[in-house]
Design a protein around this motif. Structure first.
Motif, PDB file in Angstrom:
ATOM      1  N   THR A   1      59.524  -4.559  39.683  1.00  0.00           N
ATOM      2  CA  THR A   1      60.276  -4.510  40.929  1.00  0.00           C
ATOM      3  C   THR A   1      59.662  -5.502  41.905  1.00  0.00           C
ATOM      4  O   THR A   1      58.443  -5.534  42.073  1.00  0.00           O
ATOM      5  CB  THR A   1      60.232  -3.097  41.555  1.00  0.00           C
ATOM      6  N   VAL A   2      60.508  -6.299  42.529  1.00  0.00           N
ATOM      7  CA  VAL A   2      60.067  -7.258  43.547  1.00  0.00           C
ATOM      8  C   VAL A   2      60.251  -6.619  44.918  1.00  0.00           C
ATOM      9  O   VAL A   2      61.350  -6.167  45.246  1.00  0.00           O
ATOM     10  CB  VAL A   2      60.886  -8.566  43.461  1.00  0.00           C
ATOM     11  N   TYR A   3      59.192  -6.578  45.695  1.00  0.00           N
ATOM     12  CA  TYR A   3      59.246  -6.051  47.059  1.00  0.00           C
ATOM     13  C   TYR A   3      59.253  -7.215  48.038  1.00  0.00           C
ATOM     14  O   TYR A   3      58.315  -8.021  48.061  1.00  0.00           O
ATOM     15  CB  TYR A   3      58.051  -5.126  47.327  1.00  0.00           C
ATOM     16  N   THR A   4      60.312  -7.324  48.837  1.00  0.00           N
ATOM     17  CA  THR A   4      60.438  -8.475  49.731  1.00  0.00           C
ATOM     18  C   THR A   4      61.336  -8.159  50.911  1.00  0.00           C
ATOM     19  O   THR A   4      62.152  -7.237  50.867  1.00  0.00           O
ATOM     20  CB  THR A   4      60.980  -9.705  48.975  1.00  0.00           C
ATOM     21  N   LYS A   5      61.183  -8.957  51.952  1.00  0.00           N
ATOM     22  CA  LYS A   5      62.099  -8.927  53.087  1.00  0.00           C
ATOM     23  C   LYS A   5      62.835 -10.264  53.203  1.00  0.00           C
ATOM     24  O   LYS A   5      63.631 -10.448  54.113  1.00  0.00           O
ATOM     25  CB  LYS A   5      61.322  -8.692  54.399  1.00  0.00           C
ATOM     26  N   SER A   6      62.547 -11.186  52.316  1.00  0.00           N
ATOM     27  CA  SER A   6      62.986 -12.576  52.483  1.00  0.00           C
ATOM     28  C   SER A   6      64.246 -12.943  51.706  1.00  0.00           C
ATOM     29  O   SER A   6      64.318 -12.709  50.491  1.00  0.00           O
ATOM     30  CB  SER A   6      61.861 -13.518  52.052  1.00  0.00           C
ATOM     31  N   PRO A   7      65.199 -13.580  52.369  1.00  0.00           N
ATOM     32  CA  PRO A   7      66.388 -14.083  51.670  1.00  0.00           C
ATOM     33  C   PRO A   7      66.074 -15.146  50.619  1.00  0.00           C
ATOM     34  O   PRO A   7      66.921 -15.464  49.788  1.00  0.00           O
ATOM     35  CB  PRO A   7      67.238 -14.675  52.802  1.00  0.00           C
ATOM     36  N   LEU A   8      64.856 -15.702  50.636  1.00  0.00           N
ATOM     37  CA  LEU A   8      64.489 -16.695  49.628  1.00  0.00           C
ATOM     38  C   LEU A   8      64.580 -16.127  48.215  1.00  0.00           C
ATOM     39  O   LEU A   8      64.744 -16.875  47.247  1.00  0.00           O
ATOM     40  CB  LEU A   8      63.068 -17.220  49.898  1.00  0.00           C
ATOM     41  N   VAL A   9      64.504 -14.812  48.070  1.00  0.00           N
ATOM     42  CA  VAL A   9      64.607 -14.197  46.754  1.00  0.00           C
ATOM     43  C   VAL A   9      65.930 -14.561  46.074  1.00  0.00           C
ATOM     44  O   VAL A   9      66.016 -14.590  44.835  1.00  0.00           O
ATOM     45  CB  VAL A   9      64.440 -12.662  46.854  1.00  0.00           C
ATOM     46  N   LEU A  10      66.945 -14.876  46.862  1.00  0.00           N
ATOM     47  CA  LEU A  10      68.238 -15.245  46.276  1.00  0.00           C
ATOM     48  C   LEU A  10      68.156 -16.520  45.441  1.00  0.00           C
ATOM     49  O   LEU A  10      68.972 -16.715  44.531  1.00  0.00           O
ATOM     50  CB  LEU A  10      69.286 -15.421  47.379  1.00  0.00           C
ATOM     51  N   ARG A  11      67.184 -17.362  45.739  1.00  0.00           N
ATOM     52  CA  ARG A  11      66.985 -18.575  44.930  1.00  0.00           C
ATOM     53  C   ARG A  11      66.807 -18.232  43.459  1.00  0.00           C
ATOM     54  O   ARG A  11      67.254 -18.964  42.561  1.00  0.00           O
ATOM     55  CB  ARG A  11      65.749 -19.318  45.449  1.00  0.00           C
ATOM     56  N   ASP A  12      66.146 -17.080  43.200  1.00  0.00           N
ATOM     57  CA  ASP A  12      65.830 -16.689  41.830  1.00  0.00           C
ATOM     58  C   ASP A  12      66.715 -15.554  41.329  1.00  0.00           C
ATOM     59  O   ASP A  12      66.357 -14.867  40.373  1.00  0.00           O
ATOM     60  CB  ASP A  12      64.362 -16.268  41.751  1.00  0.00           C
TER      61      ASP A  12
ATOM     62  N   ALA B   1      66.234 -11.042  33.794  1.00  0.00           N
ATOM     63  CA  ALA B   1      65.026 -10.289  33.440  1.00  0.00           C
ATOM     64  C   ALA B   1      65.217  -8.787  33.580  1.00  0.00           C
ATOM     65  O   ALA B   1      64.341  -8.010  33.187  1.00  0.00           O
ATOM     66  CB  ALA B   1      63.865 -10.744  34.323  1.00  0.00           C
ATOM     67  N   GLY B   2      66.349  -8.361  34.150  1.00  0.00           N
ATOM     68  CA  GLY B   2      66.575  -6.939  34.377  1.00  0.00           C
ATOM     69  C   GLY B   2      65.688  -6.372  35.466  1.00  0.00           C
ATOM     70  O   GLY B   2      65.375  -5.170  35.473  1.00  0.00           O
ATOM     71  N   ALA B   3      65.273  -7.233  36.391  1.00  0.00           N
ATOM     72  CA  ALA B   3      64.368  -6.813  37.462  1.00  0.00           C
ATOM     73  C   ALA B   3      65.114  -6.082  38.563  1.00  0.00           C
ATOM     74  O   ALA B   3      66.334  -6.208  38.716  1.00  0.00           O
ATOM     75  CB  ALA B   3      63.668  -8.038  38.059  1.00  0.00           C
ATOM     76  N   ARG B   4      64.358  -5.321  39.349  1.00  0.00           N
ATOM     77  CA  ARG B   4      64.887  -4.695  40.544  1.00  0.00           C
ATOM     78  C   ARG B   4      64.271  -5.373  41.763  1.00  0.00           C
ATOM     79  O   ARG B   4      63.137  -5.845  41.708  1.00  0.00           O
ATOM     80  CB  ARG B   4      64.544  -3.199  40.581  1.00  0.00           C
ATOM     81  N   VAL B   5      65.014  -5.400  42.853  1.00  0.00           N
ATOM     82  CA  VAL B   5      64.506  -5.918  44.114  1.00  0.00           C
ATOM     83  C   VAL B   5      64.596  -4.805  45.147  1.00  0.00           C
ATOM     84  O   VAL B   5      65.638  -4.153  45.275  1.00  0.00           O
ATOM     85  CB  VAL B   5      65.304  -7.147  44.597  1.00  0.00           C
ATOM     86  N   ALA B   6      63.509  -4.572  45.851  1.00  0.00           N
ATOM     87  CA  ALA B   6      63.477  -3.560  46.911  1.00  0.00           C
ATOM     88  C   ALA B   6      63.301  -4.269  48.249  1.00  0.00           C
ATOM     89  O   ALA B   6      62.336  -5.020  48.436  1.00  0.00           O
ATOM     90  CB  ALA B   6      62.339  -2.578  46.678  1.00  0.00           C
ATOM     91  N   VAL B   7      64.242  -4.060  49.146  1.00  0.00           N
ATOM     92  CA  VAL B   7      64.226  -4.700  50.464  1.00  0.00           C
ATOM     93  C   VAL B   7      63.953  -3.626  51.509  1.00  0.00           C
ATOM     94  O   VAL B   7      64.679  -2.628  51.582  1.00  0.00           O
ATOM     95  CB  VAL B   7      65.573  -5.385  50.760  1.00  0.00           C
TER      96      VAL B   7
END
Length: 206
Positions: free
Chosen positions: A134-145, A152-158
């Protein structure tokens, strides 16, 4: 007579590039502090310190071990683990597949990522090893990836603790606005990336 080197410990062992300290990490998979409030027991943090400058960030204390302070230095003096991807790949050869979190020691998509691009090879390494993360972020830059994360079947937590912009400026002065984060959640969902919202931190009386 030798003069003692009174520079912070990090300055004696890292390559300074502006506000960044480039280091060679000895380990990438670290135990998550019990106070972190997340489900994962293990974390990968390509950066230490965070330009988002969130006042209540639980990752501040380890900065003191580098000879820096947990206040202004944490916000402005970012440690970059330049060998993050190869070091992680080496550790994953003996990893048992337990889920990991990315970005606990500092937002992995903060401004430093625009310079160093550490995340794509980290995502690839975890995906190839079949490790859930799980990627923990507040940044819109995550959309790049987004495509890499979806594959990868990853989760993102904002994290979105509040939508009051006056409070946000006081508590998270370097972070994107709540509106941008709400739009980020929608964009991640549209891109097919599993996304969660963290209502954190909880600030009593605000």
């Amino acid at each position: 007579m030798d003069v003692a080197d009174e520079r912070p410990a990090i300055e004696r062992r890292a390559l300074a590039r502006g506000a960044f300290y480039e280091t060679q990490a000895r380990t990438m998979i670290e135990k998550v502090p019990a106070t972190a409030g997340i489900t994962e027991r293990w974390a990968v943090s390509p950066y230490r310190g965070c330009a988002h400058a969130c006042r209540g960030c639980g990752a501040r204390r380890p900065h003191r071990g580098l000879g820096l302070d947990a206040g202004r230095d944490f916000d402005t003096r970012i440690v970059v683990k330049a060998n993050a991807a190869p070091r992680l790949r080496a550790e994953l050869t003996r990893w048992q597949g337990e889920p990991v979190a990315i970005g606990v020691g500092g937002d992995c998509y903060q401004e430093a990522e625009l310079t160093y691009h550490l995340m794509p090879p980290l995502i690839a390494a975890l995906a190839e090893a079949g490790v859930p993360f799980t990627v923990y972020t507040k940044s819109p830059l995550v959309l790049r990836d987004a495509a890499l994360l979806r594959s990868a079947g990853a989760r993102v937590a904002v994290s979105i603790a509040f939508v009051d912009e006056q409070i946000r400026r006081a508590v998270e002065p370097g972070a994107p606005t709540a509106q941008r984060r709400l739009e980020l959640v929608a964009a991640l969902a549209e891109a097919g990336v599993e996304c969660r919202v963290l209502m954190a931190p909880v600030l009593p009386l605000l």
